[in-house]
Design a protein around this motif. Structure first.
Motif, PDB file in Angstrom:
ATOM      1  N   MET A  37      43.493  49.684  38.240  1.00  0.00           N
ATOM      2  CA  MET A  37      42.523  49.135  39.180  1.00  0.00           C
ATOM      3  C   MET A  37      43.146  47.995  39.987  1.00  0.00           C
ATOM      4  O   MET A  37      43.047  47.966  41.222  1.00  0.00           O
ATOM      5  N   VAL A  38      43.818  47.066  39.314  1.00  0.00           N
ATOM      6  CA  VAL A  38      44.445  45.932  39.994  1.00  0.00           C
ATOM      7  C   VAL A  38      45.515  46.419  40.971  1.00  0.00           C
ATOM      8  O   VAL A  38      45.552  46.005  42.129  1.00  0.00           O
ATOM      9  N   GLU A  39      46.359  47.316  40.513  1.00  0.00           N
ATOM     10  CA  GLU A  39      47.444  47.797  41.362  1.00  0.00           C
ATOM     11  C   GLU A  39      46.903  48.515  42.606  1.00  0.00           C
ATOM     12  O   GLU A  39      47.365  48.282  43.720  1.00  0.00           O
ATOM     13  N   SER A  40      45.914  49.360  42.424  1.00  0.00           N
ATOM     14  CA  SER A  40      45.318  50.077  43.548  1.00  0.00           C
ATOM     15  C   SER A  40      44.680  49.113  44.538  1.00  0.00           C
ATOM     16  O   SER A  40      44.906  49.196  45.749  1.00  0.00           O
ATOM     17  N   ASP A  41      43.886  48.169  44.030  1.00  0.00           N
ATOM     18  CA  ASP A  41      43.233  47.191  44.906  1.00  0.00           C
ATOM     19  C   ASP A  41      44.253  46.366  45.676  1.00  0.00           C
ATOM     20  O   ASP A  41      44.146  46.186  46.885  1.00  0.00           O
ATOM     21  N   PHE A  42      45.249  45.848  44.969  1.00  0.00           N
ATOM     22  CA  PHE A  42      46.196  44.935  45.601  1.00  0.00           C
ATOM     23  C   PHE A  42      47.128  45.665  46.560  1.00  0.00           C
ATOM     24  O   PHE A  42      47.575  45.078  47.539  1.00  0.00           O
ATOM     25  N   ARG A  88      36.620  40.983  45.222  1.00  0.00           N
ATOM     26  CA  ARG A  88      36.754  39.646  44.618  1.00  0.00           C
ATOM     27  C   ARG A  88      37.054  39.788  43.127  1.00  0.00           C
ATOM     28  O   ARG A  88      36.318  40.462  42.410  1.00  0.00           O
ATOM     29  N   TYR A  89      38.128  39.159  42.706  1.00  0.00           N
ATOM     30  CA  TYR A  89      38.450  39.058  41.280  1.00  0.00           C
ATOM     31  C   TYR A  89      38.135  37.635  40.842  1.00  0.00           C
ATOM     32  O   TYR A  89      38.554  36.676  41.492  1.00  0.00           O
ATOM     33  N   ILE A 113      37.762  39.128  33.021  1.00  0.00           N
ATOM     34  CA  ILE A 113      38.018  39.384  34.437  1.00  0.00           C
ATOM     35  C   ILE A 113      36.848  40.177  34.987  1.00  0.00           C
ATOM     36  O   ILE A 113      36.453  41.193  34.418  1.00  0.00           O
ATOM     37  N   ARG A 114      36.314  39.720  36.102  1.00  0.00           N
ATOM     38  CA  ARG A 114      35.225  40.412  36.782  1.00  0.00           C
ATOM     39  C   ARG A 114      35.705  40.820  38.164  1.00  0.00           C
ATOM     40  O   ARG A 114      36.331  40.034  38.858  1.00  0.00           O
ATOM     41  N   LEU A 121      28.996  43.491  41.224  1.00  0.00           N
ATOM     42  CA  LEU A 121      29.900  43.624  40.089  1.00  0.00           C
ATOM     43  C   LEU A 121      30.259  45.096  39.904  1.00  0.00           C
ATOM     44  O   LEU A 121      29.375  45.947  39.765  1.00  0.00           O
ATOM     45  N   SER A 122      31.554  45.408  39.941  1.00  0.00           N
ATOM     46  CA  SER A 122      31.965  46.812  39.814  1.00  0.00           C
ATOM     47  C   SER A 122      33.055  47.005  38.770  1.00  0.00           C
ATOM     48  O   SER A 122      33.562  48.103  38.606  1.00  0.00           O
ATOM     49  N   GLY A 123      33.406  45.958  38.051  1.00  0.00           N
ATOM     50  CA  GLY A 123      34.412  46.085  37.007  1.00  0.00           C
ATOM     51  C   GLY A 123      34.398  44.858  36.121  1.00  0.00           C
ATOM     52  O   GLY A 123      34.226  43.736  36.596  1.00  0.00           O
ATOM     53  N   LEU A 124      34.551  45.078  34.822  1.00  0.00           N
ATOM     54  CA  LEU A 124      34.555  43.998  33.844  1.00  0.00           C
ATOM     55  C   LEU A 124      35.615  44.320  32.804  1.00  0.00           C
ATOM     56  O   LEU A 124      35.657  45.442  32.287  1.00  0.00           O
TER      57      LEU A 124
END
Length: 194
Positions: A37-42, A88-89, A113-114, A121-124
């Motif tokens: 998720m982080v890699e795709s978003d960033f 937003r993280y 991490i949210r 909110l779409s990830g926790l």
């Protein structure tokens, strides 16, 4: 009697190994989901950015790693062929746990991490996240003087596995440098006439 004792001890040892293997797999799965998720978003920071001439210099709208609740917010696509979203993280310390580092149990902070997309909110995060760091870098790898100079995002994440109340595994670490394509494109076009 001795044979039964030996067989039961071996069975218990096998069960313990099986439980540890399942728990290690659960941590790896949880970590891999977060990393993906982080890699795709960033990677998509600044993609399809609706600014002047689609220049993504202002795609990062919030960056605060000094406060108790840390924030990294940017504009980018979260789905293929979609309009850009505000992502937003937010992360902060939720608890302190004991984990093994170099064979010694130590107290470490555990983060939650949210992830929000357009304010929802779409990830926790799940699991014991013991490190979540985001650094912004220029194209040459040096820290940015201004957020708009960002061409690379350095990410570090560590997770630990809880193996019952009395034993904890050490941490699994993931560190990478992400170069969002939209940001790198503009860095290149700033120096080369297209």
């Amino acid at each position: 009697g001795i044979v039964i004792y030996i067989v039961s001890m071996q069975t218990m040892a096998n069960q313990d190994r099986s439980v540890r293997a399942v728990q290690q797999r659960a941590v790896r799965t949880s970590e891999m989901n977060l990393l993906a998720m982080v890699e795709s978003d960033f990677q998509n920071i600044g993609s399809n950015f609706p600014a002047y001439d689609n220049h993504p210099d202002f795609a990062i709208t919030a960056y605060d790693t000094m406060s108790a609740t840390k924030v990294f917010q940017f504009t980018g696509q979260t789905a293929r062929y979609a309009s850009p979203d505000t992502v937003r993280y937010q992360w902060g310390v939720q608890a302190t746990k004991k984990i093994k580092r170099d064979g010694v149990l130590v107290d470490v902070d555990v983060y939650e991490i949210r992830r929000f997309v357009n304010g929802t909110l779409s990830g926790l995060s799940t699991g014991l996240i013991t490190r979540f760091e985001i650094g912004l870098r220029q194209s040459d790898g040096t820290p940015v003087a201004a957020v708009s100079d960002t061409r690379q995002v350095v990410v570090g994440i560590s997770m630990a596995s809880n193996l019952g109340s009395s034993s904890l595994l050490g941490e699994t670490h993931w560190d990478t440098i992400i170069r969002p394509a939209a940001m790198a494109r503009w860095d290149y076009e700033d120096y080369v006439e297209v």
